[in-house]
Design an enzyme around this catalytic site. Structure first.
Site, short mmCIF file in Angstrom:
data_model
loop_
_atom_site.label_atom_id
_atom_site.label_comp_id
_atom_site.label_asym_id
_atom_site.label_seq_id
_atom_site.Cartn_x
_atom_site.Cartn_y
_atom_site.Cartn_z
CD GLU A 11 -2.43 -0.90 2.82
OE1 GLU A 11 -3.76 -0.56 2.84
OE2 GLU A 11 -1.72 -1.44 3.81
N GLY A 77 -11.40 -8.93 7.46
CA GLY A 77 -12.19 -9.92 7.47
C GLY A 77 -13.69 -9.29 7.16
CB ILE A 154 -10.75 -13.69 12.70
CG1 ILE A 154 -10.70 -12.41 13.84
CG2 ILE A 154 -12.20 -14.27 13.02
CD1 ILE A 154 -10.36 -12.82 14.99
CG MET A 174 -5.02 -8.26 13.16
SD MET A 174 -3.71 -9.39 12.63
CE MET A 174 -2.77 -9.39 14.31
CD GLU A 175 -2.88 -3.89 11.44
OE1 GLU A 175 -2.33 -4.78 11.60
OE2 GLU A 175 -3.98 -3.71 10.70
CG ASP A 198 -10.15 -12.70 5.18
OD1 ASP A 198 -10.96 -12.89 6.14
OD2 ASP A 198 -9.22 -12.08 5.47
#
Length: 232
Positions: A11, A77, A154, A174-175, A198
Site C-alpha cells: 500500500e 475480514g 480471524i 488488527m490495527e 476474506d
C-alpha cells in the site's frame, strides 16, 4: 497535513510513487515519508501489523508532524453477510474485540478507566471517502459500519460468530481501533478504511492471498482520490 497509515509495504509503496518533495524520517523503526500528493501535504507510513505498532505510529504522527487528520488503510475480514470480498468498509466507529476486563465487572470490549471504548470516526472524512469510493471503485460496493480490532487473524467461524454477537461489527482486522484510540486521545479526526480480503472464517487462509492485490488496489485508488478532495 494529512497522516496516512498503511499496514503493508504494498500500500505504502504505491502511495510513495505519487509523492513529490519527499523527506524521510525514521522513528520507532518506522519510515515516515513526508511529501506532496495532488498539491496536499501528507505523511505516509507503514505501521506494521498489530495494535501496538499502530498506536505508536499514530502517536508519532501527532507528535512529530502535528497531523490534522489520520486515515488508516488496509484489509479486513467481513463480519456481515452483505459485504463481499473486494468491497470496502468505512468506519463509523472502532473498538477492540480482544479487551477483556470482565473479571473486574466491565463489559467485554470496555477499556477500564477510559471515558469511552468506542471511538467515533470523523463524519466529514467518511462522507468524502464514500463519494470518492463510488467514483474511483465503481465495480465494488462501499459500506459504512463498525470496525473491530484485535491482535488476532480471524480464521475460525466460531470466533467470528462470537465477535459478531458481542460487537455487531462490519469487519475485523488488527490495527484500526488502536489508531482510533490514539487519535481520540490526541483529539485528531480519523477514518479507518478497510478493503475486504476474506470472510474471517474457515476459508480465510485460502481467500486472503488471492484477493489481497485487488484489495490493496481499491484502497490506494480511494486514498489518492480522498487526498485530492480533502480541504479542496
Amino acid at each position: 497535513m494529512l497522516g496516512i497509515i498503511g499496514a503493508m509495504d504494498e500500500e505504502v509503496a504505491k502511495l510513495k510513487e505519487c509523492m513529490d518533495e519527499v523527506e524521510i524520517k525514521t522513528k520507532a523503526s518506522m519510515d515516515f515519508y513526508k511529501g506532496i500528493i495532488s498539491g496536499k501535504e501528507v505523511v505516509v507510513v507503514r505501521s506494521g501489523i498489530g495494535k501496538v505498532n499502530a498506536g505508536i505510529c499514530t502517536q508519532i504522527l501527532c507528535d512529530e508532524y502535528n497531523v490534522e487528520a489520520v486515515i488508516n488503510t488496509g484489509i479486513a475480514g467481513s463480519l456481515n453477510a452483505k459485504i463481499d470480498i473486494g468491497d470496502i468498509v468505512l468506519s463509523t466507529d472502532a473498538l477492540q474485540h480482544d479487551v477483556d476486563a470482565t473479571g473486574f465487572g466491565y463489559e467485554l470490549g470496555v477499556i477500564p478507566r477510559m471515558e469511552t471504548s468506542v471511538f467515533e470516526a470523523d463524519s466529514e472524512l467518511r462522507t468524502i471517502a464514500k463519494k470518492c469510493c463510488e467514483k474511483v471503485n465503481p465495480e465494488i460496493s462501499v459500506f459504512e459500519g463498525r470496525v473491530v480490532s484485535g491482535d488476532q487473524f480471524i480464521s475460525d467461524k466460531n470466533v467470528k460468530d462470537r465477535i459478531i454477537k458481542n460487537f455487531d461489527g462490519f469487519c475485523t482486522e488488527m490495527e484500526g481501533a488502536a489508531i482510533a484510540q490514539a487519535a481520540y486521545l490526541n483529539k485528531v479526526p480519523f477514518l479507518v478504511i478497510r478493503a475486504i480480503s476474506d470472510k474471517a472464517d474457515d476459508s480465510a487462509t485460502q481467500d486472503y492471498p488471492t484477493f489481497e492485490k485487488n484489495a490493496i488496489k481499491h484502497s490506494v485508488n480511494l486514498v489518492k482520490e480522498i487526498i485530492k478532495e480533502w480541504k479542496k
